[in-house]
Design a protein around this motif. Structure first.
Motif, PDB file in Angstrom:
ATOM      1  N   THR A 132      -5.310  -4.400   1.992  1.00  0.00           N
ATOM      2  CA  THR A 132      -5.538  -3.422   0.933  1.00  0.00           C
ATOM      3  C   THR A 132      -6.871  -3.734   0.281  1.00  0.00           C
ATOM      4  OG1 THR A 132      -4.266  -4.792  -0.592  1.00  0.00           O
ATOM      5  CG2 THR A 132      -3.110  -2.962   0.433  1.00  0.00           C
ATOM      6  N   GLU A 133      -7.539  -2.703  -0.158  1.00  0.00           N
ATOM      7  CA  GLU A 133      -8.841  -2.849  -0.787  1.00  0.00           C
ATOM      8  C   GLU A 133      -8.630  -3.053  -2.286  1.00  0.00           C
ATOM      9  OE1 GLU A 133     -11.942   0.429  -1.611  1.00  0.00           O
ATOM     10  OE2 GLU A 133     -12.277  -0.274   0.424  1.00  0.00           O
ATOM     11  N   LYS A 134      -9.045  -4.174  -2.774  1.00  0.00           N
ATOM     12  CA  LYS A 134      -8.929  -4.472  -4.198  1.00  0.00           C
ATOM     13  C   LYS A 134     -10.228  -4.082  -4.901  1.00  0.00           C
ATOM     14  CE  LYS A 134      -4.963  -6.425  -3.531  1.00  0.00           C
ATOM     15  NZ  LYS A 134      -3.790  -5.640  -3.642  1.00  0.00           N
ATOM     16  N   ALA A 152       0.845  -1.194   0.000  1.00  0.00           N
ATOM     17  CA  ALA A 152       0.000   0.000   0.000  1.00  0.00           C
ATOM     18  C   ALA A 152       0.880   1.242   0.000  1.00  0.00           C
ATOM     19  CB  ALA A 152      -0.907  -0.002   1.218  1.00  0.00           C
ATOM     20  N   ASP A 153       0.285   2.340  -0.386  1.00  0.00           N
ATOM     21  CA  ASP A 153       0.989   3.612  -0.412  1.00  0.00           C
ATOM     22  C   ASP A 153       0.018   4.710   0.010  1.00  0.00           C
ATOM     23  OD1 ASP A 153       3.092   5.334  -0.767  1.00  0.00           O
ATOM     24  OD2 ASP A 153       3.193   5.145  -2.937  1.00  0.00           O
ATOM     25  N   ASP A 200      -4.000   5.124  -0.733  1.00  0.00           N
ATOM     26  CA  ASP A 200      -4.686   3.856  -0.982  1.00  0.00           C
ATOM     27  C   ASP A 200      -5.764   3.639   0.078  1.00  0.00           C
ATOM     28  OD1 ASP A 200      -2.987   3.404  -3.071  1.00  0.00           O
ATOM     29  OD2 ASP A 200      -1.833   1.824  -2.086  1.00  0.00           O
ATOM     30  N   ASN A 201      -6.782   2.879  -0.276  1.00  0.00           N
ATOM     31  CA  ASN A 201      -7.828   2.514   0.669  1.00  0.00           C
ATOM     32  C   ASN A 201      -7.468   1.188   1.318  1.00  0.00           C
ATOM     33  OD1 ASN A 201      -9.579   4.710   0.228  1.00  0.00           O
ATOM     34  ND2 ASN A 201     -10.317   3.743  -1.638  1.00  0.00           N
TER      35      ASN A 201
END
Length: 74
Positions: A46-48, A26-27, A30-31
């Motif tokens: 992380t939300e895909k 993530a960065d 990002d959600n």
């Protein structure tokens, strides 16, 4: 890894170290999704896009069929 909650304006935020961001892939911007696991633990991921769409569809179905689902749960 121990993390500290910090006051950010009128909210409270969690600052993730670089190692945690790298592990999550993530960065900034990002959600992330926080879910409760079967064992009661909180899971951060992380939300895909595909998962987000599936969740949106599932929520729509649950909303439309809420009365039916409530009766089936009895």
């Amino acid at each position: 890894m121990e993390l500290k909650l910090r006051k950010i304006g009128n909210s409270v935020g969690l600052v993730l170290p670089k190692e945690a961001l790298a592990h999550l892939q993530a960065d900034e911007g990002d959600n992330l999704t926080l879910t409760k696991g079967a064992d009661g633990r909180l899971l951060l991921s992380t939300e895909k896009a595909a998962v987000s769409e599936q969740m949106r569809v599932a929520q729509d179905i649950m909303q439309r069929y809420r009365n039916t689902l409530r009766e089936l749960a009895k």
